[in-house]
Design an enzyme around this catalytic site. Structure first.
Site, PDB file in Angstrom:
ATOM      1  N   GLU A   1      47.516  47.063  43.421  1.00  0.00           N
ATOM      2  CA  GLU A   1      47.401  45.827  44.196  1.00  0.00           C
ATOM      3  C   GLU A   1      47.504  44.593  43.296  1.00  0.00           C
ATOM      4  O   GLU A   1      48.057  43.562  43.697  1.00  0.00           O
ATOM      5  CB  GLU A   1      46.071  45.821  44.953  1.00  0.00           C
TER       6      GLU A   1
ATOM      7  N   GLY B   1      39.576  55.251  49.559  1.00  0.00           N
ATOM      8  CA  GLY B   1      38.611  54.887  48.533  1.00  0.00           C
ATOM      9  C   GLY B   1      37.254  54.828  49.194  1.00  0.00           C
ATOM     10  O   GLY B   1      36.989  55.574  50.134  1.00  0.00           O
TER      11      GLY B   1
ATOM     12  N   ASP C   1      45.239  40.682  52.676  1.00  0.00           N
ATOM     13  CA  ASP C   1      45.255  42.116  52.967  1.00  0.00           C
ATOM     14  C   ASP C   1      45.789  42.416  54.359  1.00  0.00           C
ATOM     15  O   ASP C   1      46.209  43.540  54.639  1.00  0.00           O
ATOM     16  CB  ASP C   1      43.836  42.687  52.846  1.00  0.00           C
TER      17      ASP C   1
ATOM     18  N   ARG D   1      42.910  37.633  45.929  1.00  0.00           N
ATOM     19  CA  ARG D   1      42.967  38.591  47.036  1.00  0.00           C
ATOM     20  C   ARG D   1      42.080  38.077  48.170  1.00  0.00           C
ATOM     21  O   ARG D   1      40.922  37.725  47.954  1.00  0.00           O
ATOM     22  CB  ARG D   1      42.453  39.957  46.581  1.00  0.00           C
TER      23      ARG D   1
ATOM     24  N   GLU E   1      44.033  59.542  45.281  1.00  0.00           N
ATOM     25  CA  GLU E   1      44.705  59.892  44.028  1.00  0.00           C
ATOM     26  C   GLU E   1      44.022  61.029  43.287  1.00  0.00           C
ATOM     27  O   GLU E   1      44.669  61.741  42.507  1.00  0.00           O
ATOM     28  CB  GLU E   1      44.755  58.660  43.117  1.00  0.00           C
TER      29      GLU E   1
END
Length: 401
Positions: free
Chosen positions: A388, A209, A147, A88, A336
């Site tokens: 992800e 988040g 990203d 990532r 979430e």
């Protein structure tokens, strides 16, 4: 055993890792190495459902963590099944619109983009170099997933700042966004949820988040997002301020005598929920104590947080114009799990005919997905867990298998 992908997400003082089967999405291994460079450097993992942990040794960092994974966690069967490694990468600049196999040129591109992600990109490069050492037979099977890539479809009116145009042309100063891998995954999940092809879905996606961003998707492509040149712009976050008047920086520097380093630390590490509560960056604290009159900071923080979120959702509904909005999607740790944040934000949007179902909202937490609006709501709001790691695994497999 089928071909597996090792996924690495390197931070400056931590390393998240996982092994996935890209064909099935099955997770074989997940873990976190943290507290790098400190006496308490450690690693924890879950392998085939069984948990483990160990000390890495005082001052240990990425090298020791990857060597430990390769030598102490992976059995021969699992190690031999790893066919590629996916990394990532937070910032790819304008150059990278999709995932690519690592080459010297790609490494140079990640280095060049580090000016916009100084905490993240250098750490990602360490991860790539250490992966080469720990798994030398896979050197040509390393893939980077950016990203910023999903947001590269934004039109000029969305990504340009009203600054001298030369700053963009000569120095790349523009909106890039972040969390693109998550936004991409959730946009595809929305399409499946509402029964439309991925390239026809229109959605507003809220990745919430410790960092948070909102994006608006038209016909499967991102057309705007809340994070900017860096991940500091946009929503209220755990420790980041999000949108502020830029002149605040001048005031802090000229009037209060703060240095630029102090200002940066304030905006990036001491603001957001932490700044508003003066206690913690953890949204759960504010949620749990929201109605406690002895802790007014919790209501203050959550109200500011949800108000900012609602402003972005409302603005992006306007951006879609005549294109029908298929759904507003919530994802990420807060998105979430925090029914309270979702309800506070959506209650600001009653003008648009959005009606939240209190019971559905409370029931849709802790890994559960589902619609949280009433049947007669003008628009759907959906909770959809992100993945992800699966996107990284699948992109890596496409390029390497």
């Amino acid at each position: 055993m089928s071909k597996l992908v090792l996924i690495l997400n390197c931070g400056s003082s931590s390393l998240k890792f996982a092994i996935l089967d890209p064909a099935t999405g099955e997770e074989k291994l997940s873990g976190l190495a943290e507290a790098f460079f400190l006496p308490e450097a450690r690693i924890k993992w879950k392998l085939n459902g069984e948990k483990g942990n160990a000390d890495l040794g005082a001052g240990a960092a990425h090298t020791e963590a990857l060597n430990f994974i390769a030598s102490n966690i992976l059995n021969d069967e699992l190690k031999n099944s790893i066919a590629a490694i996916g990394h990532r990468i937070v910032h790819g600049g304008e150059k990278y619109t999709q995932s690519v196999i690592v080459t010297d040129e790609v490494v140079k591109g990640i280095e060049d983009a580090a000016q916009f992600a100084p905490l993240h990109n250098p750490a990602h490069l360490i991860g790539i170099r250490e992966a080469f050492k720990a798994f030398p037979h896979l050197k040509d099977k390393n893939v980077v997933v950016f990203d910023t890539a999903f947001h590269q479809t934004m039109p000029e009116e969305a990504f340009l700042y009203a600054l001298p145009y030369s700053l963009y042309k000569e120095h790349g100063v523009r909106r890039y966004g972040a969390h693109g891998t998550s936004h991409y995954f959730v946009s595809r999940e929305v399409a499946e949820y509402v029964g439309k092809p991925a390239d026809q879905v229109n959605a507003i996606i809220c990745h919430l988040g410790n960092g948070g961003s909102v994006s608006v998707v038209r016909n499967g492509q991102c057309i705007d997002t809340s994070m900017g040149l860096t991940p500091l712009e946009g929503l209220v976050m755990g420790t980041r301020c999000g949108d502020i008047d830029p002149a605040i920086v001048f005031y802090l520097y000229k009037t209060l005598g703060m240095s630029m380093d102090q200002i940066e630390e304030t905006l990036v590490k001491k603001s957001g929920l932490l700044g508003l509560t003066e206690v913690t960056s953890d949204c759960r604290y504010a949620e749990d104590n929201y109605d406690d009159e002895s802790k007014p900071e919790t209501k203050r923080a959550l109200n500011v947080y949800s108000y900012r979120l609602a402003k972005y959702i409302g603005a992006y509904m306007a951006v879609l114009g005549d294109d029908h909005l298929d759904a507003i999607a919530f994802t990420g740790g807060i998105g979430e799990n925090s029914a309270h944040v979702r309800e506070l934000a959506l209650n600001h949007l009653k003008l648009f005919g959005i009606k939240i179902d209190h019971e559905r909202n409370l029931a849709t937490r802790f890994g559960k997905d589902g619609v949280i609006t009433t049947d007669d709501s003008a628009f759907k709001a959906i909770v959809l867990p992100t993945n992800e790691e699966l996107v990284i695994a699948q992109d890596t497999a496409k390029l390497c298998f």
